[in-house]
Design an enzyme around this catalytic site. Structure first.
Site, PDB file in Angstrom:
ATOM      1  N   GLU A   7     -24.365  37.805  58.919  1.00  0.00           N
ATOM      2  CA  GLU A   7     -25.490  37.035  58.402  1.00  0.00           C
ATOM      3  C   GLU A   7     -25.777  37.491  56.978  1.00  0.00           C
ATOM      4  O   GLU A   7     -25.007  38.254  56.388  1.00  0.00           O
ATOM      5  CB  GLU A   7     -26.709  37.185  59.310  1.00  0.00           C
ATOM      6  CG  GLU A   7     -26.446  36.716  60.741  1.00  0.00           C
ATOM      7  CD  GLU A   7     -27.677  36.799  61.644  1.00  0.00           C
ATOM      8  OE1 GLU A   7     -28.816  36.700  61.143  1.00  0.00           O
ATOM      9  OE2 GLU A   7     -27.494  36.983  62.864  1.00  0.00           O
ATOM     10  N   LYS A  63     -24.625  32.652  53.612  1.00  0.00           N
ATOM     11  CA  LYS A  63     -23.529  33.435  54.191  1.00  0.00           C
ATOM     12  C   LYS A  63     -22.229  33.280  53.404  1.00  0.00           C
ATOM     13  O   LYS A  63     -21.176  33.753  53.836  1.00  0.00           O
ATOM     14  CB  LYS A  63     -23.308  33.011  55.645  1.00  0.00           C
ATOM     15  CG  LYS A  63     -24.543  33.196  56.532  1.00  0.00           C
ATOM     16  CD  LYS A  63     -24.315  32.648  57.925  1.00  0.00           C
ATOM     17  CE  LYS A  63     -25.573  32.711  58.776  1.00  0.00           C
ATOM     18  NZ  LYS A  63     -25.382  32.143  60.125  1.00  0.00           N
ATOM     19  N   ARG A 116     -10.622  34.847  65.308  1.00  0.00           N
ATOM     20  CA  ARG A 116     -10.749  33.474  65.806  1.00  0.00           C
ATOM     21  C   ARG A 116     -10.254  32.413  64.830  1.00  0.00           C
ATOM     22  O   ARG A 116     -10.256  31.227  65.148  1.00  0.00           O
ATOM     23  CB  ARG A 116     -12.215  33.202  66.172  1.00  0.00           C
ATOM     24  CG  ARG A 116     -12.810  34.148  67.226  1.00  0.00           C
ATOM     25  CD  ARG A 116     -12.329  33.811  68.608  1.00  0.00           C
ATOM     26  NE  ARG A 116     -12.780  32.515  69.046  1.00  0.00           N
ATOM     27  CZ  ARG A 116     -13.985  32.274  69.590  1.00  0.00           C
ATOM     28  NH1 ARG A 116     -14.855  33.279  69.750  1.00  0.00           N
ATOM     29  NH2 ARG A 116     -14.321  31.066  69.970  1.00  0.00           N
TER      30      ARG A 116
END
Length: 280
Positions: A7, A63, A116
């Site tokens: 974040e 971000k 991912r």
């Protein structure tokens, strides 16, 4: 131990560290095993454009990391859920899941690991064209109490969803939103437009304080360890337990969990009553 999505404080601390490492340095190479992450150009065009470009500055919006190049181009990096930037000697063996490698002229490399494959890389002459749908950064000096009050008045959604909406405010994610609401004593389902002016002042001050303190703590950690930490939900910077039933750090009553807009919210009902005039 669950990792957290980087974040605002995580990205700001990373910017602070990288500023001292790469500003003024030249990008000498780029390699990628996952070119789909490059949303703006083909791999060959991207590599050709950034090769031998000098990094003149590093900014952050929400971000997003924005590496400004002397040519006028801007390199935007969003770590998403599992992105992790390493700045290390080019003689070391890349860690597992290293997807993208920027060679730098001081024999170091900036390596982006991403389990991912959600992280994104873009190149643009005008970063605001790509960030035009992103809200104002809460650490921006223009993000005043009056500005926050105006934003809140225009939205009836739960305050938890309000804080998470990147088109309204840039950079706050699931964990810091819970931290901010807990410290402000605001229930996460409270309609945004119903928050009174006195509470808006508290929310504004708390938001900035938590984000700044977390950034300072993380920046100190990065400079001490000379690497980006493995961010996780057990960080000492976090106060609110991330599991329902654990004791509230203030009143010791059980922490509760609800889902708002598909996102989990952890809170203490006695400390964060829907009636904002009540106190723990």
């Amino acid at each position: 131990m669950a990792r957290i999505m980087p974040e605002l404080p995580e990205v700001e601390s990373l910017k602070n560290y990288l500023s001292g490492q790469v500003i003024g340095r030249t990008i000498t190479s780029f390699n990628s095993t996952w070119p789909k992450a490059i949303g703006s150009h083909s791999l060959s065009d991207f590599t050709e454009i950034i090769n031998q470009q000098v990094i003149s500055d590093i900014k952050r919006h929400g971000k997003y990391l924005v590496l400004q190049l002397l040519s006028g181009q801007n390199l935007l990096i969003h770590l998403r859920l599992t992105g992790h930037l390493d700045f290390t000697l080019n003689s070391t063996t890349p860690l597992r899941y290293t997807r993208h490698t920027f060679g730098v002229d001081n024999e170091f490399e900036m390596r982006l690991r991403d389990v991912r494959k959600f992280a994104t890389i873009s190149l643009t002459e005008n970063p605001m064209d790509m960030l035009k749908n992103i809200g104002k950064d809460p650490l921006n000096t223009l993000f005043t109490t009056a500005y926050l009050e105006e934003l809140l008045g225009n939205h009836d959604i739960p305050i938890k969803s309000f804080l998470l909406n990147q088109s309204i405010i840039a950079g706050i994610g699931n964990i810091y939103s819970d931290e901010i609401l807990f410290a402000s004593k605001i229930h996460p389902s409270t309609p945004s437009s119903s928050i009174p002016k006195t509470m808006v002042k508290i929310l504004h001050k708390t938001m900035k304080t938590i984000l700044i303190n977390a950034t300072e703590s993380l920046t100190t950690q990065i400079f001490r360890d000379q690497e980006q930490p493995e961010w996780n939900a057990s960080s000492p910077s976090f106060v609110v337990p991330r599991k329902a039933g654990l004791p509230c750090p203030q009143c010791k009553k059980p922490i509760e969990k609800i889902t708002l807009g598909g996102r989990s919210a952890y809170f203490c009902a006695p400390c964060q009553p829907i009636n904002e005039s009540a106190h723990c």
